[in-house]
Design a protein around this motif. Structure first.
Motif, PDB file in Angstrom:
ATOM      1  N   PRO A 115       0.808  -1.223   0.000  1.00  0.00           N
ATOM      2  CA  PRO A 115       0.000   0.000   0.000  1.00  0.00           C
ATOM      3  C   PRO A 115       0.848   1.282   0.000  1.00  0.00           C
ATOM      4  N   LYS A 116       0.252   2.342  -0.467  1.00  0.00           N
ATOM      5  CA  LYS A 116       0.898   3.650  -0.456  1.00  0.00           C
ATOM      6  C   LYS A 116       1.294   4.019   0.968  1.00  0.00           C
ATOM      7  N   GLY A 117       2.561   4.332   1.172  1.00  0.00           N
ATOM      8  CA  GLY A 117       3.044   4.742   2.484  1.00  0.00           C
ATOM      9  C   GLY A 117       3.399   3.597   3.414  1.00  0.00           C
ATOM     10  N   SER A 118       3.230   2.365   2.971  1.00  0.00           N
ATOM     11  CA  SER A 118       3.519   1.226   3.838  1.00  0.00           C
ATOM     12  C   SER A 118       5.020   1.009   3.992  1.00  0.00           C
ATOM     13  N   VAL A 119       5.436   0.735   5.221  1.00  0.00           N
ATOM     14  CA  VAL A 119       6.838   0.362   5.470  1.00  0.00           C
ATOM     15  C   VAL A 119       6.936  -0.965   6.223  1.00  0.00           C
ATOM     16  N   LYS A 120       5.789  -1.555   6.603  1.00  0.00           N
ATOM     17  CA  LYS A 120       5.825  -2.782   7.409  1.00  0.00           C
ATOM     18  C   LYS A 120       4.799  -3.810   6.929  1.00  0.00           C
ATOM     19  N   THR A 121       4.762  -4.059   5.627  1.00  0.00           N
ATOM     20  CA  THR A 121       3.871  -5.095   5.111  1.00  0.00           C
ATOM     21  C   THR A 121       4.491  -6.468   5.382  1.00  0.00           C
ATOM     22  N   ASP A 122       3.667  -7.378   5.903  1.00  0.00           N
ATOM     23  CA  ASP A 122       4.139  -8.654   6.436  1.00  0.00           C
ATOM     24  C   ASP A 122       3.307  -9.804   5.861  1.00  0.00           C
ATOM     25  N   TRP A 123       3.787 -11.023   6.057  1.00  0.00           N
ATOM     26  CA  TRP A 123       3.163 -12.233   5.538  1.00  0.00           C
ATOM     27  C   TRP A 123       2.638 -13.087   6.693  1.00  0.00           C
ATOM     28  N   GLU A 124       1.633 -13.925   6.411  1.00  0.00           N
ATOM     29  CA  GLU A 124       1.123 -14.886   7.401  1.00  0.00           C
ATOM     30  C   GLU A 124       0.427 -16.033   6.668  1.00  0.00           C
ATOM     31  N   VAL A 125       1.015 -17.216   6.652  1.00  0.00           N
ATOM     32  CA  VAL A 125       0.321 -18.374   6.101  1.00  0.00           C
ATOM     33  C   VAL A 125      -0.693 -18.870   7.130  1.00  0.00           C
ATOM     34  N   GLU A 126      -1.917 -19.132   6.668  1.00  0.00           N
ATOM     35  CA  GLU A 126      -2.983 -19.526   7.588  1.00  0.00           C
ATOM     36  C   GLU A 126      -3.904 -20.575   6.967  1.00  0.00           C
ATOM     37  N   LEU A 127      -4.434 -21.437   7.827  1.00  0.00           N
ATOM     38  CA  LEU A 127      -5.498 -22.365   7.446  1.00  0.00           C
ATOM     39  C   LEU A 127      -6.815 -21.609   7.465  1.00  0.00           C
ATOM     40  N   ALA A 128      -7.504 -21.578   6.323  1.00  0.00           N
ATOM     41  CA  ALA A 128      -8.819 -20.945   6.239  1.00  0.00           C
ATOM     42  C   ALA A 128      -9.896 -22.018   6.290  1.00  0.00           C
ATOM     43  N   VAL A 129     -10.901 -21.783   7.109  1.00  0.00           N
ATOM     44  CA  VAL A 129     -12.080 -22.646   7.196  1.00  0.00           C
ATOM     45  C   VAL A 129     -13.189 -21.983   6.399  1.00  0.00           C
ATOM     46  N   ILE A 130     -13.818 -22.731   5.502  1.00  0.00           N
ATOM     47  CA  ILE A 130     -14.875 -22.170   4.662  1.00  0.00           C
ATOM     48  C   ILE A 130     -16.212 -22.759   5.091  1.00  0.00           C
ATOM     49  N   ILE A 131     -17.137 -21.881   5.415  1.00  0.00           N
ATOM     50  CA  ILE A 131     -18.444 -22.280   5.927  1.00  0.00           C
ATOM     51  C   ILE A 131     -19.349 -22.732   4.776  1.00  0.00           C
ATOM     52  N   GLY A 132     -20.119 -23.795   5.033  1.00  0.00           N
ATOM     53  CA  GLY A 132     -21.000 -24.333   4.006  1.00  0.00           C
ATOM     54  C   GLY A 132     -22.474 -24.106   4.257  1.00  0.00           C
ATOM     55  N   SER A 133     -22.851 -23.925   5.519  1.00  0.00           N
ATOM     56  CA  SER A 133     -24.259 -23.673   5.839  1.00  0.00           C
ATOM     57  C   SER A 133     -24.333 -22.746   7.041  1.00  0.00           C
ATOM     58  N   THR A 134     -25.420 -22.001   7.144  1.00  0.00           N
ATOM     59  CA  THR A 134     -25.560 -20.951   8.157  1.00  0.00           C
ATOM     60  C   THR A 134     -25.357 -21.514   9.567  1.00  0.00           C
ATOM     61  N   ALA A 135     -24.534 -20.813  10.335  1.00  0.00           N
ATOM     62  CA  ALA A 135     -24.227 -21.232  11.704  1.00  0.00           C
ATOM     63  C   ALA A 135     -24.445 -20.055  12.641  1.00  0.00           C
ATOM     64  N   LYS A 136     -25.320 -20.255  13.605  1.00  0.00           N
ATOM     65  CA  LYS A 136     -25.589 -19.222  14.603  1.00  0.00           C
ATOM     66  C   LYS A 136     -25.705 -19.906  15.957  1.00  0.00           C
ATOM     67  N   CYS A 137     -24.821 -19.533  16.876  1.00  0.00           N
ATOM     68  CA  CYS A 137     -24.825 -20.085  18.229  1.00  0.00           C
ATOM     69  C   CYS A 137     -24.786 -21.615  18.221  1.00  0.00           C
ATOM     70  N   VAL A 138     -23.916 -22.180  17.396  1.00  0.00           N
ATOM     71  CA  VAL A 138     -23.833 -23.636  17.320  1.00  0.00           C
ATOM     72  C   VAL A 138     -22.885 -24.165  18.386  1.00  0.00           C
ATOM     73  N   SER A 139     -23.114 -25.397  18.823  1.00  0.00           N
ATOM     74  CA  SER A 139     -22.249 -26.044  19.794  1.00  0.00           C
ATOM     75  C   SER A 139     -20.986 -26.550  19.113  1.00  0.00           C
ATOM     76  N   GLU A 140     -19.973 -26.846  19.910  1.00  0.00           N
ATOM     77  CA  GLU A 140     -18.764 -27.438  19.335  1.00  0.00           C
ATOM     78  C   GLU A 140     -19.071 -28.782  18.686  1.00  0.00           C
ATOM     79  N   ASP A 141     -19.989 -29.538  19.276  1.00  0.00           N
ATOM     80  CA  ASP A 141     -20.332 -30.848  18.725  1.00  0.00           C
ATOM     81  C   ASP A 141     -20.931 -30.728  17.329  1.00  0.00           C
ATOM     82  N   ALA A 142     -21.644 -29.620  17.072  1.00  0.00           N
ATOM     83  CA  ALA A 142     -22.309 -29.438  15.776  1.00  0.00           C
ATOM     84  C   ALA A 142     -21.506 -28.569  14.820  1.00  0.00           C
ATOM     85  N   ALA A 143     -20.415 -28.001  15.284  1.00  0.00           N
ATOM     86  CA  ALA A 143     -19.697 -26.992  14.494  1.00  0.00           C
ATOM     87  C   ALA A 143     -19.255 -27.515  13.136  1.00  0.00           C
TER      88      ALA A 143
END
Length: 282
Positions: A115-143
């Motif tokens: 970006p314009k003016g950036s002096v500290k652009t950094d990297w981070e490899v990460e595992l992304a989880v992609i949601i398939g169906s609507t989740a609201k207040c779900v338990s860990e067992d159902a996650a």
């Protein structure tokens, strides 16, 4: 399955990677990789297809983000014990949740703009989880019932803006091209244990990150449940689950990205990304 989107930015088509590594066009079956196509029933329909009968895509097309139509691009901060240690931060008692702008989302091999003016652009490899169906207040067992699959994400970050410009992480995380995702969505049935995946990131051929999802503080199941109690998760939403040690900020002395460098990322079973950094030109 390995599901993907290919073609010019903004005009991607849905596709599937077959066993030989050939991209097969799914546009005659689904409109795009979003909404109901990512649900358990939608994924079952795609899994039942005979890939050899789908049109083969020739050449080496650009890959876009493997999902579209998402509502939320969520990230988890300081979620690896060894990364927290390298930054000198305390182990969080609860997940640190922040949002990445949807405008940051880009293809896995697209250029990353310093970006314009950036002096500290950094990297981070990460595992992304992609949601398939609507989740609201779900338990860990159902996650996990609400998870479509996984992808590689580079949570590109501007550390000065994240840390030194008022304490709001989002401003250092949401720049254009700061969210490369892909190369594909790998459905969860192909990943036996998301908490045992090797992950690496190289800059100009030098190994900077060499970690494993084993050192996550909060695992995938917990994160999906936890976030769903604060933010309703919708099909296509992404939760990027944190990074192992080796980021530029953690080097001694710190190292940050400049235009003309190349990042290469990989996660076991999920494929690779390669991005070139370019200077802001707008």
């Amino acid at each position: 399955m390995k599901l993907l989107r290919y073609g010019p930015a903004g005009a991607e088509k849905p596709g599937m990677l077959d066993a030989s590594g050939t991209i097969r066009d799914l546009s005659g079956v689904i409109a795009d990789l979003k909404g109901d196509a990512l649900s358990p029933a939608g994924l079952a329909k795609l899994a039942a297809l005979d890939a050899s009968k789908l049109p083969a895509v020739s050449g080496n097309p650009r890959l876009g983000p493997p999902v579209t139509g998402l509502t939320n691009f969520i990230c988890i901060g300081l979620n690896y014990a060894d990364h927290a240690a390298e930054t000198g931060a305390a182990i969080p008692k609860e997940p640190i949740v922040f949002l990445k702008s949807l405008g940051a989302l880009c293809g896995p091999n697209d250029d990353v703009i310093i970006p314009k003016g950036s002096v500290k652009t950094d990297w981070e490899v990460e595992l992304a989880v992609i949601i398939g169906s609507t989740a609201k207040c779900v338990s860990e067992d159902a996650a996990m019932d609400h998870v479509a699959g996984y992808a590689v994400c580079n949570d590109v970050s501007e550390r000065e803006w994240q840390i030194e410009r008022g304490g709001t992480w989002d401003k250092g995380k949401g720049c254009d091209t700061f969210g490369p995702l892909g190369p594909w969505l790998v459905t969860k049935d192909e990943i036996a244990d998301p908490q045992d995946l090797a992950m690496t990131l190289d800059v100009d051929g030098q190994r900077m990150q060499n970690g494993s999802t084993r050192t996550m503080i909060f695992g995938v199941r917990h994160l999906v449940s936890y976030v769903s109690h604060f933010i309703t998760l919708h099909p296509g939403d992404v939760i990027s689950t944190g990074t192992p040690p080796g980021v530029g900020l953690g080097q001694k002395p710190p190292m940050f990205l400049k235009a003309g460098q190349v990042m290469k990322l990989s996660i076991q079973g999920l494929g690779e990304q390669t991005q070139r950094t370019v200077a802001y030109s707008g």
